[in-house]
Scaffold this motif. Sequence first.
Motif, PDB file in Angstrom:
ATOM      1  N   THR A   1     -45.980  57.814  -0.238  1.00  0.00           N
ATOM      2  CA  THR A   1     -46.100  56.856  -1.335  1.00  0.00           C
ATOM      3  C   THR A   1     -46.279  55.436  -0.813  1.00  0.00           C
ATOM      4  OG1 THR A   1     -44.703  58.285  -2.699  1.00  0.00           O
ATOM      5  CG2 THR A   1     -44.959  56.012  -3.419  1.00  0.00           C
TER       6      THR A   1
ATOM      7  N   CYS B   1     -44.713  47.597  -5.065  1.00  0.00           N
ATOM      8  CA  CYS B   1     -44.456  49.042  -5.150  1.00  0.00           C
ATOM      9  C   CYS B   1     -44.182  49.616  -3.766  1.00  0.00           C
ATOM     10  CB  CYS B   1     -45.651  49.757  -5.781  1.00  0.00           C
ATOM     11  SG  CYS B   1     -45.874  49.452  -7.550  1.00  0.00           S
TER      12      CYS B   1
ATOM     13  N   LYS C   1     -38.717  53.735 -12.189  1.00  0.00           N
ATOM     14  CA  LYS C   1     -39.647  53.935 -13.308  1.00  0.00           C
ATOM     15  C   LYS C   1     -40.736  52.878 -13.299  1.00  0.00           C
ATOM     16  CE  LYS C   1     -36.791  56.358 -16.722  1.00  0.00           C
ATOM     17  NZ  LYS C   1     -36.155  56.275 -18.062  1.00  0.00           N
TER      18      LYS C   1
ATOM     19  N   LEU D   1     -43.396  55.134 -11.150  1.00  0.00           N
ATOM     20  CA  LEU D   1     -44.185  55.710 -12.245  1.00  0.00           C
ATOM     21  C   LEU D   1     -45.246  54.725 -12.731  1.00  0.00           C
ATOM     22  CD1 LEU D   1     -41.466  57.628 -14.304  1.00  0.00           C
ATOM     23  CD2 LEU D   1     -42.838  58.386 -12.344  1.00  0.00           C
TER      24      LEU D   1
ATOM     25  N   SER E   1     -47.948  54.803 -10.228  1.00  0.00           N
ATOM     26  CA  SER E   1     -48.703  56.052 -10.360  1.00  0.00           C
ATOM     27  C   SER E   1     -49.726  55.967 -11.486  1.00  0.00           C
ATOM     28  CB  SER E   1     -47.742  57.209 -10.615  1.00  0.00           C
ATOM     29  OG  SER E   1     -48.450  58.406 -10.845  1.00  0.00           O
ATOM     30  N   ILE E   2     -49.329  55.364 -12.612  1.00  0.00           N
ATOM     31  CA  ILE E   2     -50.271  55.189 -13.732  1.00  0.00           C
ATOM     32  C   ILE E   2     -51.439  54.305 -13.303  1.00  0.00           C
ATOM     33  CG2 ILE E   2     -50.538  54.143 -16.024  1.00  0.00           C
ATOM     34  CD1 ILE E   2     -47.612  55.011 -16.564  1.00  0.00           C
TER      35      ILE E   2
ATOM     36  N   VAL F   1     -44.958  60.105  -8.148  1.00  0.00           N
ATOM     37  CA  VAL F   1     -44.267  60.954  -9.122  1.00  0.00           C
ATOM     38  C   VAL F   1     -43.388  61.969  -8.390  1.00  0.00           C
ATOM     39  CG1 VAL F   1     -44.550  62.610 -11.012  1.00  0.00           C
ATOM     40  CG2 VAL F   1     -46.120  60.669 -10.807  1.00  0.00           C
TER      41      VAL F   1
ATOM     42  N   TYR G   1     -40.366  60.176  -7.162  1.00  0.00           N
ATOM     43  CA  TYR G   1     -39.459  59.890  -8.285  1.00  0.00           C
ATOM     44  C   TYR G   1     -38.672  61.144  -8.670  1.00  0.00           C
ATOM     45  CZ  TYR G   1     -37.778  58.387 -12.866  1.00  0.00           C
ATOM     46  OH  TYR G   1     -36.969  58.081 -13.942  1.00  0.00           O
TER      47      TYR G   1
END
Length: 303
Positions: free
Chosen positions: A19, A86, A102, A106, A109-110, A141, A144
């Motif tokens: 990540t 991030c 989050k 996340l 990731s979006i 994700v 997470y």
Amino acid sequence: MTQSSNLQQKIITILKASTFLIFLGRAYQHMVWDPPYRTFLWDEAILKGFVESVFGVSWNEYVTSLSVASSISLSIKIIGVFYLLCAVVTLLIKPGMKKVGKLFLLGGSIGLFILAVLYCKEKFFHVGQLFEYTIQFLSPVLLYMAVFTSIEVKKIRMIALIAIALTFSCHGLYAIGYYPRPGSFVDMTINTLPISEPSAHAMLKIAGIIDFLIAITIFIPRLSYPSLLYAFIWGGLTAIARLTGHFHVDFLGNTFSQWTWEVIIRLPHALIPLFVIVVDRPNSRFFKYLKMIHYRKKPQTAV
């Protein structure tokens, strides 16, 4: 430390590395180069009505405006700063930081998924182009899920396998020529290996067929381990090929600036298969060999 907690630490470390590299590479891309946001923001068929009704300017004024172009460039750099945050958060993330997770895991990731959609649009909506990035937009994700949820590792493993299968098979669609084979694939092969152009095309086709086989065999218990080892090695080699295939001594600075981030965002194509290998065989010969190398490199202390 128990065997279970040791395994948990290993898989979180690998997912963190995957990540982190994706966010770091995308941060550099956004702050230095030009991701394909304009393929949407300057699409007349989609945005002309919106721009003219909301902003009260003609489409021609919008696309030729220096202030609009500057705003787009600034926005892209801000997104780059977000990806850099991030990346930092990924290294620092702990179980008690769920809200932060989050937002940055996340949320990141979006952002990566939206970027994949834009690349898909740029490539005439080739579905393969979208899902070739599956490992990249799912890595945060997976991290997470591993850190903040009680989802079983086996279920996280299955999502990782699907991500590997989609990434490798979609890459294979370009390699075999189902979609137009990118000239960059051929150039990288020729520049990395001492072979002719026809041989490069043939090699890419074979590699594409193997990609499809790997996408299937990683789900077959008896074939999963060697297939994942191949995916680990091949994923790493294809990432490094972005640099070796475009390496120019006379333009060293530009070479590293333009292609190092391309290597970084693709190293997870090796790390996610490694994650599954660790889950399946934490005590395999492969890891015993790596551990042996590690201890050999340690300096011997006097007794």
